[in-house]
Motif scaffolding. Structure first.
Motif, mmCIF file in Angstrom:
data_model
loop_
_atom_site.group_PDB
_atom_site.id
_atom_site.type_symbol
_atom_site.label_atom_id
_atom_site.label_comp_id
_atom_site.label_asym_id
_atom_site.label_seq_id
_atom_site.Cartn_x
_atom_site.Cartn_y
_atom_site.Cartn_z
ATOM 1 N N GLN A 362 0.546 4.944 3.040
ATOM 2 C CA GLN A 362 -0.591 5.845 3.314
ATOM 3 C C GLN A 362 -1.292 5.436 4.613
ATOM 4 O O GLN A 362 -1.670 6.282 5.405
ATOM 5 C CB GLN A 362 -1.622 5.821 2.176
ATOM 6 C CG GLN A 362 -1.145 6.451 0.880
ATOM 7 C CD GLN A 362 -0.699 5.364 -0.092
ATOM 8 O OE1 GLN A 362 0.101 4.485 0.259
ATOM 9 N NE2 GLN A 362 -1.182 5.443 -1.327
ATOM 10 N N LEU A 363 -1.445 4.127 4.793
ATOM 11 C CA LEU A 363 -2.150 3.678 6.000
ATOM 12 C C LEU A 363 -1.330 4.022 7.245
ATOM 13 O O LEU A 363 -1.862 4.417 8.274
ATOM 14 C CB LEU A 363 -2.419 2.170 5.931
ATOM 15 C CG LEU A 363 -3.542 1.786 4.949
ATOM 16 C CD1 LEU A 363 -3.521 0.299 4.628
ATOM 17 C CD2 LEU A 363 -4.911 2.187 5.512
ATOM 18 N N LYS A 364 -0.039 3.901 7.111
ATOM 19 C CA LYS A 364 0.855 4.188 8.244
ATOM 20 C C LYS A 364 0.763 5.656 8.673
ATOM 21 O O LYS A 364 0.920 5.983 9.847
ATOM 22 C CB LYS A 364 2.285 3.845 7.824
ATOM 23 C CG LYS A 364 3.146 3.481 8.976
ATOM 24 C CD LYS A 364 4.468 2.955 8.565
ATOM 25 C CE LYS A 364 5.304 2.823 9.822
ATOM 26 N NZ LYS A 364 6.538 2.156 9.596
ATOM 27 N N LYS A 365 0.501 6.527 7.677
ATOM 28 C CA LYS A 365 0.475 7.971 7.984
ATOM 29 C C LYS A 365 -0.842 8.429 8.600
ATOM 30 O O LYS A 365 -0.971 9.581 9.001
ATOM 31 C CB LYS A 365 0.713 8.757 6.686
ATOM 32 C CG LYS A 365 2.161 8.746 6.261
ATOM 33 C CD LYS A 365 2.397 9.739 5.142
ATOM 34 C CE LYS A 365 3.681 9.396 4.421
ATOM 35 N NZ LYS A 365 3.497 9.215 2.977
ATOM 36 N N ARG A 366 -1.845 7.568 8.641
ATOM 37 C CA ARG A 366 -3.153 8.002 9.138
ATOM 38 C C ARG A 366 -3.040 8.457 10.593
ATOM 39 O O ARG A 366 -2.297 7.871 11.379
ATOM 40 C CB ARG A 366 -4.171 6.845 9.083
ATOM 41 C CG ARG A 366 -4.448 6.327 7.709
ATOM 42 C CD ARG A 366 -5.582 5.328 7.746
ATOM 43 N NE ARG A 366 -6.852 6.046 7.799
ATOM 44 C CZ ARG A 366 -7.788 5.855 8.711
ATOM 45 N NH1 ARG A 366 -7.620 4.960 9.646
ATOM 46 N NH2 ARG A 366 -8.905 6.569 8.688
ATOM 47 N N SER A 367 -3.838 9.481 10.944
ATOM 48 C CA SER A 367 -3.824 9.850 12.359
ATOM 49 C C SER A 367 -4.964 9.159 13.099
ATOM 50 O O SER A 367 -4.864 8.896 14.295
ATOM 51 C CB SER A 367 -3.887 11.364 12.534
ATOM 52 O OG SER A 367 -4.938 11.868 11.756
ATOM 53 N N ALA A 368 -6.061 8.823 12.402
ATOM 54 C CA ALA A 368 -7.142 8.053 13.047
ATOM 55 C C ALA A 368 -6.726 6.575 13.087
ATOM 56 O O ALA A 368 -5.909 6.133 12.282
ATOM 57 C CB ALA A 368 -8.428 8.225 12.258
ATOM 58 N N PRO A 369 -7.305 5.819 14.019
ATOM 59 C CA PRO A 369 -6.889 4.416 14.126
ATOM 60 C C PRO A 369 -7.285 3.555 12.931
ATOM 61 O O PRO A 369 -8.356 3.730 12.360
ATOM 62 C CB PRO A 369 -7.617 3.914 15.378
ATOM 63 C CG PRO A 369 -8.479 5.001 15.869
ATOM 64 C CD PRO A 369 -8.273 6.217 15.049
ATOM 65 N N THR A 370 -6.392 2.635 12.581
ATOM 66 C CA THR A 370 -6.669 1.633 11.553
ATOM 67 C C THR A 370 -6.662 0.277 12.257
ATOM 68 O O THR A 370 -5.778 0.017 13.084
ATOM 69 C CB THR A 370 -5.552 1.640 10.484
ATOM 70 O OG1 THR A 370 -5.417 2.966 9.988
ATOM 71 C CG2 THR A 370 -5.855 0.682 9.348
ATOM 72 N N ILE A 371 -7.623 -0.571 11.929
ATOM 73 C CA ILE A 371 -7.660 -1.923 12.508
ATOM 74 C C ILE A 371 -7.635 -2.936 11.375
ATOM 75 O O ILE A 371 -8.501 -2.922 10.498
ATOM 76 C CB ILE A 371 -8.939 -2.140 13.357
ATOM 77 C CG1 ILE A 371 -9.014 -1.112 14.489
ATOM 78 C CG2 ILE A 371 -8.977 -3.560 13.915
ATOM 79 C CD1 ILE A 371 -10.238 -1.245 15.386
#
Ligand code: NPW
Ligand code: ADP
Ligand code: K
Length: 503
Positions: A362-371
């Motif tokens: 799920q995190l990989k599919k995000r379009s907004a940045p993840t840090i």
């Protein structure tokens, strides 16, 4: 500024020689000249007693040039060779010949008992270490070990050329012993080993000298070099703060943090965000600690974990994890599910990273940045490896994690490494043991959240956050001693530091 491994440095040297019209002899002349200039301008006094200790490789070759240049300028400079001149090869041998032409027989050999060397080192004000550079391989030989011990035993100010002898340029290991340099003049680029393992403990203050090596060719050669964060980059990365800006302009941070056990994590994270310029900070935490927080931090909006699943807020950035604990796995996992689906920049820290391990896809599919902001223990957990394994390969594992989660990664440590999803890496060259206490990571997450809320892009926000955090802590440490810094003192110092760096 780019950072190289020993192998990358060799390739860039070779490229410069092949395509840059410079030969190896000339490169060594430029290198030795650059170091002697730096020494004269920054270090040496006219009455200094200088001893240069040279090995049989090209690091020793640099030393011959430095000795010649200093003697030409009238400095009191003695040259010691670790090996008989007939052992010298290539350009080092050529530069020894040039030295000997200018200053015939004005050199000494480190004798078997080392008595003459020890006496000379004992009388010196400066020792210039040109024994071993990027060519060190494997375990140190006993002879070089003894020479390094003699250098370290002397009270003189020690300056390493390229890197302290005995330190592995690439991995920062010191299998036996290394020169404890007060200063290192490194050639063309700082080496990765300066920032890994034991490297930071022996390089002293380091300066990089331009010696005409074509570092810019790295992309052409398929090298993906990390870069060092510096003052200029930090200044240009601090978000603009218009005088007519109102709270809406300076962003809304939503921080999901804290538990009955870890009240401080919630307090420090949210206060760091609020006290570094964010317009509004909302803290979602367990209602059991609301009163304690409200009395301490009335500037912070408070909501409870249960509300987090229902109430949409106006945040433009979310931080999840500091001090969550692991007692409410269902609730916290559900909150992470919810915020992952939102289109906000999302920072996941501390125990939040534990919940993130279940949500890689799920995190990989995000379009907004993840840090992701792991310390070594959390990196080991995320990659299911031992702490030793991840710490032995800091640049590599940071890249691997960034790829796995398609995320930005801020890999904490004495020298923090930040990595973009595309693999581009930056390193923070400052920071010390003042930060080695609970709560400082929460402060960092708060600062990072605040910068993102104020409009910084993820890479710039991470660069500014790690550097300002480390610089502020060093400053507090200077005032109070590194034993004593509190998270509150660090938070106070952050805003002052940001002010000093603003354009
Ligand atoms: N290339 C260029 O254009 C430029 C390069 N430059 C300079 O060259 C340096 C790199 O030079 P390099 O490659 O000659 O290696 P270097 O660090 O002197 O070490 C080789 C010596 O170490 C020895 N040695 C090795 N392992 C050992 C051990 N375990 N224990 C003990 N001894 C050991 C080895 O001995 P051997 O094994 O051969 O007997 C040999 O004598 C670089 O750092 C920079 O300063 C600049 O001038 C700019 C232009
Ligand atoms: N010796 C040190 N040198 C530089 N930075 C350090 C040192 N020790 C700790 N830090 C920094 O302090 C912070 C500690 O964060 P973390 O381990 O998450 O602590 P906590 O969760 O208790 O707040 C990180 O940013 C880390 O890089
Ligand atoms: K050296």
């Amino acid at each position: 500024m780019y950072i190289c491994t020993a192998q990358q440095m060799r390739e860039l040297d070779a490229y410069t020689i092949e395509y840059g019209g410079l030969n190896e002899l000339l490169l060594m002349e430029i290198a030795g000249n650059a170091v002697s200039h730096a020494l004269i301008h920054n270090d040496l006094t006219r009455d200094a007693i200088i001893t240069i200790v040279c090995g049989a490789g090209n690091n020793g070759g640099d030393g011959f040039v430095i000795a010649r240049r200093l003697k030409e300028m009238g400095y009191n400079c003695s040259l010691f060779l670790a090996y008989e001149p007939q052992h010298l090869k290539g350009v080092a041998a050529q530069h020894f010949t040039i030295y000997n032409k200018n200053f015939p027989n004005d050199w000494q050999l480190c004798d078997q008992q080392l008595t003459r060397l020890k006496q000379q080192l004992g009388e010196s004000t400066y020792i210039i270490d040109c024994l071993l550079g990027t060519g060190l391989e494997g375990e140190l030989r006993l002879y070089e070990e003894t020479l390094i011990q003699c250098i370290n035993d002397a009270t003189a100010y020690k300056i390493a050329v390229d890197l302290p002898s005995g330190l592995h340029a690439t991995n920062g290991r010191i299998p036996t012993i290394a020169v404890h340099a007060k200063k290192t003049y490194t050639l063309a680029a700082p080496k990765t080993g300066f920032f890994l393992q034991q490297g930071p403990a022996v390089i002293g203050e380091w300066h990089c000298l331009n010696i005409s090596v074509k570092i810019a060719a790295h992309a052409k050669l398929g090298m993906d070099l990390p870069q060092v964060i510096d003052d200029k980059l930090v200044s240009s990365g601090i978000p603009y703060r218009p005088a007519d800006g109102h709270k809406g302009v300076f962003g809304y941070s939503w921080i999901i943090a804290g538990s009955s056990k870890y009240i401080g994590a919630a307090v420090f994270c949210s206060n760091a965000a609020f006290q570094t310029g964010c317009g509004i900070v909302e803290l979602t935490t367990t209602s059991a600690i609301h009163i304690a927080i409200a009395s301490q931090s009335p500037d912070i909006l408070l909501t409870s974990y249960d509300e987090a699943l229902e109430i949409p807020n106006k945040a433009n950035v979310i931080a999840f994890g500091p001090g969550l604990g692991r007692e409410k796995p269902t609730l916290h996992q559900a909150i992470l599910q919810k915020i992952t689906a939102l289109n906000h920049p999302l920072i996941i820290d501390a125990d939040g990273l534990y919940y993130a391990t279940n949500m890689q896809e799920q995190l990989k599919k995000r379009s907004a940045p993840t840090i992701l902001t792991p310390h070594p223990g959390e990196m080991a957990m995320l990659l299911k490896r031992s702490i030793d394994e991840v710490e032995n390969n800091r640049f590599g594992v940071a890249k691997e994690l960034a790829k796995r989660y398609d995320a930005f990664v801020l890999y904490k440590g004495h020298r923090t490494i930040i990595t973009a999803p595309n693999g581009q890496q930056w390193l923070c060259p400052i920071g010390d043991d003042a930060l080695g206490r609970g709560g400082t990571g929460d402060v960092l997450t708060g600062l990072l959240t605040s910068l993102l809320a104020q409009g910084s892009q993820p890479m710039a926000a991470m660069q500014v956050a790690v550097y300002i955090h480390a610089a502020a802590a060093s400053e507090v440490g200077k005032r109070t001693g590194n034993y004593k810094m509190t998270a509150w003192q660090l938070i106070d110092a952050l805003a002052i530091k940001l002010g000093q760096y603003i354009r």
